[in-house]
Scaffold this motif. Sequence first.
Motif, PDB file in Angstrom:
ATOM      1  N   SER A 196      22.390  47.679  36.573  1.00 16.36           N
ATOM      2  CA  SER A 196      21.889  46.772  35.534  1.00 16.36           C
ATOM      3  C   SER A 196      22.183  47.283  34.127  1.00 16.36           C
ATOM      4  CB  SER A 196      20.380  46.572  35.705  1.00 16.36           C
ATOM      5  OG  SER A 196      19.700  47.823  35.640  1.00 16.36           O
ATOM      6  N   CYS A 197      22.511  48.577  34.007  1.00 11.55           N
ATOM      7  CA  CYS A 197      22.844  49.135  32.696  1.00 11.55           C
ATOM      8  C   CYS A 197      24.207  48.661  32.202  1.00 11.55           C
ATOM      9  CB  CYS A 197      22.853  50.666  32.759  1.00 11.55           C
ATOM     10  SG  CYS A 197      21.230  51.373  33.088  1.00 11.55           S
ATOM     11  N   LEU A 198      25.079  48.251  33.113  1.00 16.88           N
ATOM     12  CA  LEU A 198      26.414  47.817  32.732  1.00 16.88           C
ATOM     13  C   LEU A 198      26.416  46.333  32.387  1.00 16.88           C
ATOM     14  CD1 LEU A 198      28.586  49.611  35.454  1.00 16.88           C
ATOM     15  CD2 LEU A 198      28.060  50.373  33.140  1.00 16.88           C
ATOM     16  N   PRO A 199      27.299  45.912  31.502  1.00 10.45           N
ATOM     17  CA  PRO A 199      27.417  44.476  31.186  1.00 10.45           C
ATOM     18  C   PRO A 199      27.769  43.668  32.432  1.00 10.45           C
ATOM     19  CG  PRO A 199      28.628  45.821  29.597  1.00 10.45           C
ATOM     20  CD  PRO A 199      28.216  46.744  30.697  1.00 10.45           C
ATOM     21  N   LYS A 200      27.160  42.502  32.564  1.00  7.96           N
ATOM     22  CA  LYS A 200      27.431  41.677  33.749  1.00  7.96           C
ATOM     23  C   LYS A 200      28.888  41.251  33.825  1.00  7.96           C
ATOM     24  CE  LYS A 200      22.775  39.882  34.433  1.00  7.96           C
ATOM     25  NZ  LYS A 200      21.925  38.656  34.579  1.00  7.96           N
ATOM     26  N   HIS A 201      29.493  41.073  32.656  1.00 12.53           N
ATOM     27  CA  HIS A 201      30.912  40.720  32.625  1.00 12.53           C
ATOM     28  C   HIS A 201      31.697  41.929  32.112  1.00 12.53           C
ATOM     29  CE1 HIS A 201      34.350  37.982  32.404  1.00 12.53           C
ATOM     30  NE2 HIS A 201      34.680  38.612  31.280  1.00 12.53           N
ATOM     31  N   PRO A 202      32.630  42.517  32.886  1.00 18.69           N
ATOM     32  CA  PRO A 202      33.152  41.986  34.153  1.00 18.69           C
ATOM     33  C   PRO A 202      32.566  42.652  35.393  1.00 18.69           C
ATOM     34  CG  PRO A 202      34.626  43.666  33.324  1.00 18.69           C
ATOM     35  CD  PRO A 202      33.458  43.618  32.368  1.00 18.69           C
ATOM     36  N   TRP A 203      31.644  43.651  35.243  1.00 19.79           N
ATOM     37  CA  TRP A 203      31.295  44.522  36.364  1.00 19.79           C
ATOM     38  C   TRP A 203      30.556  43.803  37.487  1.00 19.79           C
ATOM     39  CZ3 TRP A 203      34.170  48.527  36.037  1.00 19.79           C
ATOM     40  CH2 TRP A 203      34.540  49.025  34.787  1.00 19.79           C
ATOM     41  N   SER A 204      29.745  42.819  37.171  1.00 21.28           N
ATOM     42  CA  SER A 204      29.022  42.100  38.224  1.00 21.28           C
ATOM     43  C   SER A 204      29.742  40.831  38.667  1.00 21.28           C
ATOM     44  CB  SER A 204      27.614  41.737  37.740  1.00 21.28           C
ATOM     45  OG  SER A 204      26.866  42.901  37.463  1.00 21.28           O
ATOM     46  N   LYS A 205      30.854  40.512  38.044  1.00 20.69           N
ATOM     47  CA  LYS A 205      31.590  39.287  38.369  1.00 20.69           C
ATOM     48  C   LYS A 205      32.711  39.511  39.381  1.00 20.69           C
ATOM     49  CE  LYS A 205      29.208  36.888  35.402  1.00 20.69           C
ATOM     50  NZ  LYS A 205      28.254  35.851  35.867  1.00 20.69           N
ATOM     51  N   PHE A 206      32.991  40.778  39.701  1.00 19.31           N
ATOM     52  CA  PHE A 206      34.101  41.079  40.612  1.00 19.31           C
ATOM     53  C   PHE A 206      33.755  42.339  41.401  1.00 19.31           C
ATOM     54  CE2 PHE A 206      38.214  43.017  41.687  1.00 19.31           C
ATOM     55  CZ  PHE A 206      38.857  41.936  42.263  1.00 19.31           C
ATOM     56  N   PRO A 207      34.047  42.368  42.722  1.00 19.53           N
ATOM     57  CA  PRO A 207      33.724  43.551  43.541  1.00 19.53           C
ATOM     58  C   PRO A 207      34.714  44.700  43.300  1.00 19.53           C
ATOM     59  CG  PRO A 207      34.793  41.891  44.895  1.00 19.53           C
ATOM     60  CD  PRO A 207      34.586  41.262  43.538  1.00 19.53           C
ATOM     61  N   PHE A 208      34.535  45.383  42.179  1.00 22.81           N
ATOM     62  CA  PHE A 208      35.470  46.434  41.796  1.00 22.81           C
ATOM     63  C   PHE A 208      35.503  47.579  42.809  1.00 22.81           C
ATOM     64  CE2 PHE A 208      35.072  44.437  37.610  1.00 22.81           C
ATOM     65  CZ  PHE A 208      36.387  44.464  37.187  1.00 22.81           C
ATOM     66  N   SER A 209      34.350  47.936  43.369  1.00 21.32           N
ATOM     67  CA  SER A 209      34.311  49.079  44.282  1.00 21.32           C
ATOM     68  C   SER A 209      35.183  48.834  45.515  1.00 21.32           C
ATOM     69  CB  SER A 209      32.874  49.372  44.700  1.00 21.32           C
ATOM     70  OG  SER A 209      32.281  48.229  45.313  1.00 21.32           O
ATOM     71  N   GLY A 210      35.043  47.656  46.124  1.00 23.87           N
ATOM     72  CA  GLY A 210      35.869  47.337  47.284  1.00 23.87           C
ATOM     73  C   GLY A 210      37.340  47.230  46.935  1.00 23.87           C
ATOM     74  N   PHE A 211      37.632  46.635  45.787  1.00 25.91           N
ATOM     75  CA  PHE A 211      39.026  46.485  45.369  1.00 25.91           C
ATOM     76  C   PHE A 211      39.675  47.843  45.109  1.00 25.91           C
ATOM     77  CE2 PHE A 211      42.108  46.088  41.866  1.00 25.91           C
ATOM     78  CZ  PHE A 211      43.032  45.248  42.458  1.00 25.91           C
ATOM     79  N   ILE A 212      38.971  48.729  44.404  1.00 20.80           N
ATOM     80  CA  ILE A 212      39.528  50.051  44.116  1.00 20.80           C
ATOM     81  C   ILE A 212      39.704  50.855  45.402  1.00 20.80           C
ATOM     82  CG2 ILE A 212      39.095  52.241  42.934  1.00 20.80           C
ATOM     83  CD1 ILE A 212      37.617  50.638  40.784  1.00 20.80           C
ATOM     84  N   ALA A 213      38.725  50.753  46.332  1.00 24.06           N
ATOM     85  CA  ALA A 213      38.839  51.454  47.606  1.00 24.06           C
ATOM     86  C   ALA A 213      40.038  50.948  48.403  1.00 24.06           C
ATOM     87  CB  ALA A 213      37.549  51.277  48.412  1.00 24.06           C
ATOM     88  N   MET A 214      40.246  49.636  48.403  1.00 24.74           N
ATOM     89  CA  MET A 214      41.397  49.066  49.111  1.00 24.74           C
ATOM     90  C   MET A 214      42.708  49.561  48.512  1.00 24.74           C
ATOM     91  SD  MET A 214      42.530  45.061  49.396  1.00 24.74           S
ATOM     92  CE  MET A 214      42.869  45.002  47.632  1.00 24.74           C
ATOM     93  N   MET A 215      42.818  49.556  47.196  1.00 21.97           N
ATOM     94  CA  MET A 215      44.037  50.022  46.553  1.00 21.97           C
ATOM     95  C   MET A 215      44.253  51.509  46.787  1.00 21.97           C
ATOM     96  SD  MET A 215      45.208  47.253  45.464  1.00 21.97           S
ATOM     97  CE  MET A 215      46.659  47.937  44.654  1.00 21.97           C
ATOM     98  N   ALA A 216      43.157  52.282  46.829  1.00 21.09           N
ATOM     99  CA  ALA A 216      43.277  53.714  47.115  1.00 21.09           C
ATOM    100  C   ALA A 216      43.779  53.948  48.536  1.00 21.09           C
ATOM    101  CB  ALA A 216      41.930  54.402  46.913  1.00 21.09           C
ATOM    102  N   ALA A 217      43.305  53.137  49.494  1.00 23.66           N
ATOM    103  CA  ALA A 217      43.772  53.262  50.873  1.00 23.66           C
ATOM    104  C   ALA A 217      45.262  52.925  50.971  1.00 23.66           C
ATOM    105  CB  ALA A 217      42.957  52.347  51.788  1.00 23.66           C
ATOM    106  N   LEU A 218      45.690  51.866  50.283  1.00 22.46           N
ATOM    107  CA  LEU A 218      47.113  51.499  50.293  1.00 22.46           C
ATOM    108  C   LEU A 218      47.963  52.563  49.595  1.00 22.46           C
ATOM    109  CD1 LEU A 218      46.883  47.667  49.512  1.00 22.46           C
ATOM    110  CD2 LEU A 218      47.244  48.774  51.725  1.00 22.46           C
ATOM    111  N   ALA A 219      47.431  53.115  48.505  1.00 24.64           N
ATOM    112  CA  ALA A 219      48.157  54.198  47.823  1.00 24.64           C
ATOM    113  C   ALA A 219      48.259  55.427  48.716  1.00 24.64           C
ATOM    114  CB  ALA A 219      47.454  54.548  46.514  1.00 24.64           C
ATOM    115  N   THR A 220      47.222  55.684  49.513  1.00 20.12           N
ATOM    116  CA  THR A 220      47.263  56.804  50.459  1.00 20.12           C
ATOM    117  C   THR A 220      48.312  56.564  51.530  1.00 20.12           C
ATOM    118  OG1 THR A 220      44.894  57.142  50.085  1.00 20.12           O
ATOM    119  CG2 THR A 220      45.876  58.239  51.983  1.00 20.12           C
TER     120      THR A 220
END
Length: 411
Positions: free
Chosen positions: A124-148
Amino acid sequence: MSFLEDLLPVLWSGRFGERIRVYSDSFIENISESMSNITCSAHDEEIEGCRDDSYALILKLIAIAAILIAGVCGVAIPLVGKKRRFLRTDSNLFVTAKAFAAGVILATGFVHMLPDATSALTDSCLPKHPWSKFPFSGFIAMMAALATLLADFVGTQYYERKQEKQNQIVQAGPSDVVSESGIVPVETRGYSGKVFGEEEGGAMHIVGMHAHAAHHRHSHSQEQGACQGHPREDSYGHSHSHGIGGGDEESGVRHIVVSQVLELGIVSHSVIIGLSLGVSHSPCTIRPLIGALSFHQFFEGFALGGCISQAQFRNLHSTLMACFFALTTPIGISVGIGVSSIYNADSPRALIIEGIFDSISAGILVYMALVDLIAADFLSKRMSCNLRLQVVSYFALFLGAALMSSLAVWA
């Protein structure tokens, strides 16, 4: 050019320009809020509820000692025990223990790293836009797996080409010359009865699709013979030795890449864990982390030590990799203690940094656990030919995942 110069002021002064200005101002405001180093008001009560700096420092020193001992023991057992029959990398006990460690690493990625990243990036400390509008954690994890995956593939190709060049140099010399790896030149290019990626125990690394396809080109009669312990023969009637040949070189290449990529993933989140613990002023947070991280460090070290042992590095190289792993979390805690006065773990900036690194670590660990630890052993001929080993290994895998997941109650 004059047409564009006349058009831009019109667009900028109209409704379209107004929207651009509003969006740009909002974006800049959100970025400035995200980079703030001020403690979020939502965390003030939580911090003051259980804060004792002197007791927290004592617990941090205990954590450094406990985690260091656990990491050293975990990574050292496979390296020291590879000369002992019951702890050799081709023993059933080692395969079972490695399955347990793989479950621990998989649970670390799914149950600890990814939820923590999601919690940090949607705080809740972070601005809702863009952090709550997009699942950044899943997206970054997916890209990290592909980069691996990409790093895994590129690394394997690099070491394969390097090994092929060494083989060509050896073959160009006298027939009685032996390469540095101990492979006899005359026999190096012959068929060894193995396919690309196959290990001594029959394990199959499946990163290369050509390896998987080559594995399935073997007839069922050959696999049945291998299960029954009969040596396989080629069309010339020569039996194949499992001690010499291209299969050993290629499996060694895979283990080299796997050990290095796995260490990268483990070390990246160990730094964040150590730093987070080091900057904490709450004994209520630190106390449960000591046991949880010690357990976690021991079995992560065991899995990494097994991969290093299978890669057959020189003693100095293996020791350096083991020490680097064992010291990372304690060093992270020490750095956290040193910067605790200036590093605010409850600020928006810290939440974003920790969330991104946790997401990257989750992607790397999930990929390594599923592809290079679990699939490599559980899709092997050795596992399919030994029912008892299958049952025990699956039990160890689920037990490791369940125990590591249960630690999420405390940490």
